[in-house]
Design a protein around this motif. Structure first.
Motif, PDB file in Angstrom:
ATOM      1  N   UNK A 187       0.822  -1.215   0.000  1.00  0.00           N
ATOM      2  CA  UNK A 187       0.000   0.000   0.000  1.00  0.00           C
ATOM      3  C   UNK A 187       0.857   1.266   0.000  1.00  0.00           C
ATOM      4  N   UNK A 188       2.144   1.145   0.346  1.00  0.00           N
ATOM      5  CA  UNK A 188       3.050   2.299   0.348  1.00  0.00           C
ATOM      6  C   UNK A 188       4.350   1.913  -0.350  1.00  0.00           C
ATOM      7  N   UNK A 189       4.771   2.724  -1.289  1.00  0.00           N
ATOM      8  CA  UNK A 189       5.968   2.384  -2.042  1.00  0.00           C
ATOM      9  C   UNK A 189       6.862   3.572  -2.291  1.00  0.00           C
ATOM     10  N   UNK A 190       8.147   3.287  -2.469  1.00  0.00           N
ATOM     11  CA  UNK A 190       9.099   4.288  -2.938  1.00  0.00           C
ATOM     12  C   UNK A 190       9.639   3.790  -4.268  1.00  0.00           C
ATOM     13  N   UNK A 191       9.509   4.611  -5.284  1.00  0.00           N
ATOM     14  CA  UNK A 191       9.941   4.268  -6.632  1.00  0.00           C
ATOM     15  C   UNK A 191      11.169   5.122  -6.934  1.00  0.00           C
TER      16      UNK A 191
END
Length: 234
Positions: A187-191
């Motif tokens: 549900x939470x990401x760093x790209x």
């Protein structure tokens, strides 16, 4: 928001033309690949073919710069390709790009279309922030080999992304560990978009903005922040 991404002085000295842009996103909705995400991958392959105009991926100046950087820290770039070159080769092959899941499809499409390494990590599985460093060689990298979880150690001097627990990606952006990868429960990401000179910073920023738009489209209501390019080159 504003997840911590730092680059060590040793890495900056190794590759002074390095820039990264982070796209941080919360409230994401992931799931299996869809017809829409599959179409994005097909379109990215077409954009790549136009960009290369008949050249092999490694002949592109940006990919050549990555090969030089890999050589500088002791890796053989023809054996351990940066993630963008590896994806580009698959995009141009008969089998095309793999379909993984919705979020991975989105960032893979951006990577191929812009010929730039892009990775995605699950923020909830990361301990502390992420740092790009030259490894001492005793760090743990948890991976899977032959269906069995195993612990590897990077080579001394190898460029790796790591958190407080261990290495999250070996050889800069070559192989991501399963611990922090994006799953259908994410549900939470760093790209993370990574570039080297001669790629202009505005091109990296444009790729990041395109990814942010796709994340907003496929996860309506998600909170998304595009971090400022670091370092900003003139």
């Amino acid at each position: 928001m504003t997840f911590s991404l730092t680059v060590s002085d040793e890495v900056r000295a190794l590759a002074p033309g390095f820039t990264h842009v982070g796209v941080e996103a919360h409230g994401l909705v992931n799931g299996p690949s869809t017809e829409a995400s599959s179409a994005l991958l097909d379109d990215a392959a077409r954009r790549l073919a136009v960009r290369l105009a008949g050249r092999a991926p490694h002949e592109d100046p940006h990919m050549a710069a990555w090969r030089e950087a890999y050589t500088a820290f002791g890796s053989k770039p023809s054996r351990t390709r940066n993630s963008a070159e590896a994806l580009a080769k698959r995009a141009l092959a008969d089998g095309g790009l793999p379909r993984i899941n919705l979020l991975v499809d989105l960032y893979n499409a951006i990577s191929v279309a812009h010929l730039i390494p892009v990775g995605g990590e699950d923020i909830d599985r990361i301990e502390g922030g992420m740092r790009l460093v030259r490894a001492s060689g005793d760090e743990d990298f948890v991976t899977v080999a032959g269906g069995v979880e195993t612990v590897e150690h990077p080579d001394a001097g190898e460029v790796v992304w790591r958190d407080e627990r261990g290495v999250t990606c070996r050889r800069w952006n070559w192989r991501q560990g399963p611990r922090t990868r994006l799953t259908e429960e994410t549900v939470s990401g760093i790209f993370l978009l990574e570039s080297l000179a001669p790629m202009p910073v505005p091109e990296v920023e444009a790729a990041a903005a395109e990814l942010a738009e796709l994340l907003e489209k496929f996860s309506p209501g998600a909170r998304i922040e595009v971090h400022e390019a670091d370092p900003v080159r003139g």
